[in-house]
Structures are given as C-alpha cells and as structure tokens.
Design a protein around this motif. Structure first.
Motif, short mmCIF file in Angstrom:
data_model
loop_
_atom_site.label_atom_id
_atom_site.label_comp_id
_atom_site.label_asym_id
_atom_site.label_seq_id
_atom_site.Cartn_x
_atom_site.Cartn_y
_atom_site.Cartn_z
N LEU A 123 0.83 -1.20 0.00
CA LEU A 123 0.00 0.00 0.00
C LEU A 123 0.87 1.25 0.00
CD1 LEU A 123 -2.73 -1.03 2.57
CD2 LEU A 123 -2.91 -0.96 0.07
N LYS A 124 0.48 2.22 -0.78
CA LYS A 124 1.27 3.44 -0.94
C LYS A 124 1.56 4.12 0.39
CE LYS A 124 -0.25 6.14 -4.13
NZ LYS A 124 -0.94 7.15 -4.92
N ALA A 131 9.45 0.48 3.85
CA ALA A 131 10.80 0.40 4.42
C ALA A 131 11.27 -1.05 4.50
CB ALA A 131 10.85 1.06 5.79
N PHE A 132 10.35 -1.95 4.90
CA PHE A 132 10.72 -3.36 4.99
C PHE A 132 11.15 -3.89 3.62
CE2 PHE A 132 9.62 -7.67 3.92
CZ PHE A 132 10.50 -8.35 4.76
N TRP A 133 10.32 -3.68 2.59
CA TRP A 133 10.63 -4.23 1.27
C TRP A 133 11.94 -3.65 0.74
CZ3 TRP A 133 8.75 -8.57 -0.37
CH2 TRP A 133 7.52 -9.01 0.11
N SER A 134 12.18 -2.40 0.99
CA SER A 134 13.44 -1.79 0.57
C SER A 134 14.61 -2.46 1.28
CB SER A 134 13.40 -0.28 0.85
OG SER A 134 14.59 0.31 0.44
N LEU A 140 11.72 0.24 -5.42
CA LEU A 140 10.48 0.86 -5.86
C LEU A 140 10.53 0.98 -7.38
CD1 LEU A 140 7.81 2.24 -5.16
CD2 LEU A 140 9.09 4.38 -4.97
N ASP A 141 9.53 0.45 -8.05
CA ASP A 141 9.46 0.52 -9.50
C ASP A 141 8.82 1.84 -9.88
OD1 ASP A 141 8.90 0.28 -12.21
OD2 ASP A 141 8.34 -1.83 -12.05
N ARG A 142 9.61 2.71 -10.42
CA ARG A 142 9.13 4.04 -10.77
C ARG A 142 8.56 4.09 -12.19
NH1 ARG A 142 10.35 7.11 -6.52
NH2 ARG A 142 12.18 6.60 -5.30
N GLU A 143 8.60 2.96 -12.88
CA GLU A 143 8.11 2.90 -14.26
C GLU A 143 6.65 2.43 -14.33
OE1 GLU A 143 9.88 3.87 -16.98
OE2 GLU A 143 11.41 4.51 -15.55
N ASP A 144 6.29 1.49 -13.48
CA ASP A 144 4.97 0.88 -13.58
C ASP A 144 3.97 1.53 -12.63
OD1 ASP A 144 5.83 -0.95 -15.46
OD2 ASP A 144 6.26 -2.50 -13.98
N VAL A 145 2.76 1.57 -13.08
CA VAL A 145 1.63 1.99 -12.26
C VAL A 145 0.64 0.84 -12.33
CG1 VAL A 145 -0.25 3.63 -12.01
CG2 VAL A 145 1.98 4.41 -12.81
N ARG A 146 0.05 0.50 -11.24
CA ARG A 146 -0.87 -0.62 -11.19
C ARG A 146 -2.30 -0.12 -11.39
NH1 ARG A 146 -2.65 -3.84 -6.12
NH2 ARG A 146 -3.49 -5.69 -7.09
#
Length: 154
Positions: A123-124, A131-134, A140-146
């Motif tokens: 979730l945004k 922070a955990f995933w990083s 962070l994928d700055r190219e894709d939008v879901r």
C-alpha cells in the motif's frame, strides 16, 4: 533494540513454524488480515481463499506459534511474472525477523519455479511496509503503475 529484546525475539522466532495455508485456515486468515492491517479487498472471503488454494498452495505461507497465527504471505506465479502480497505480521511478532523469514521462504519457492523477478504489492501509505521491502532488497518501480478493476459478481 536492547540485548534482552533480541534474545526474546530470537526465542519467539525459533518457536514459529511455517506451513502452507489450508482450506480450514481461510476464515482465520481473513480475520488476521482485518485485525493486523492487510488491506481489505473485495476478495476477502473464505470462498476466495479456498479458490486461491487450488493453485500454488505452497506459495501461500502461514507462520504459527503453536496454534496462534502470527504471519502470512501470499505469492503467485503464472510462468511469466511472480508477485507477493498480504505480508502481514502480528504486531507482537514484528522486528524479530519473521517477515524476512516468510519472504525468503517464498522467494526460494519462486526460484524453484524459475521465477527471475518478483514484484511485491505494498500500500502506498504503508511506510513501514515500504521500508521493509526496501531493506529486503526490493526497489520501488518508478516505471509501472498498477491499474485495477473490480468485476461485478455473476
């Protein structure tokens, strides 16, 4: 974290057992998601969880401390793309390595299926989750939008 907290965390993590979700777990998993902050979805009903278990059961992993559900993660693999979602941890079991253990377990399963890239749905506004995933090596994928669309029931 103080040394005693680290020791308590290690002991708590050592007690945790991992297994694939079972049909009988469906209602408990949904209650867990609702209680511990996994986003509510139109698909959060026992029948949807049971349908999900018909494919990739080994990618839907639960963490248990005795009979207490303490963590969940659900992944998917379609032969092309891999994704993870519904990483949720009981607050009393956070910061002991449980989330990382769940992620690493599912990563191994996805690797065994030949997955080469994994996306994680976060979730945004979930700053802790981001922070955990990083920290787990995800970028962070700055190219894709879901984009999503809810279909009406038939």
């Amino acid at each position: 974290m103080r040394k005693t907290e680290n020791q308590n965390g290690a002991a708590a993590l050592a007690r945790v057992r991992f297994r694939s979700c079972r049909v009988k777990d469906a209602a408990k998993v949904i209650r867990f998601w609702n209680e511990f902050g996994a986003a509510h979805s139109l698909k959060d009903e026992p029948a949807a969880v049971r349908r999900r278990l018909k494919r990739d059961r080994r990618l839907f992993v639960l963490a248990w401390d005795d009979d207490r559900l303490v963590g969940t993660i659900m992944a998917g693999w379609d032969g092309w793309r891999a994704s993870m979602a519904r990483l949720a941890i009981d607050p009393q079991y956070r910061r002991i390595g449980l989330a990382r253990a769940l992620v690493e377990r599912v990563e191994r399963e996805l690797r065994s299926l030949s997955a080469r890239r994994i996306g994680a749905i976060v979730l945004k506004n979930n700053r802790g989750g981001r922070a955990f995933w990083s920290s787990a090596g995800y970028e962070l994928d700055r190219e894709d939008v879901r984009f999503v669309k809810d279909l009406p029931r038939v």
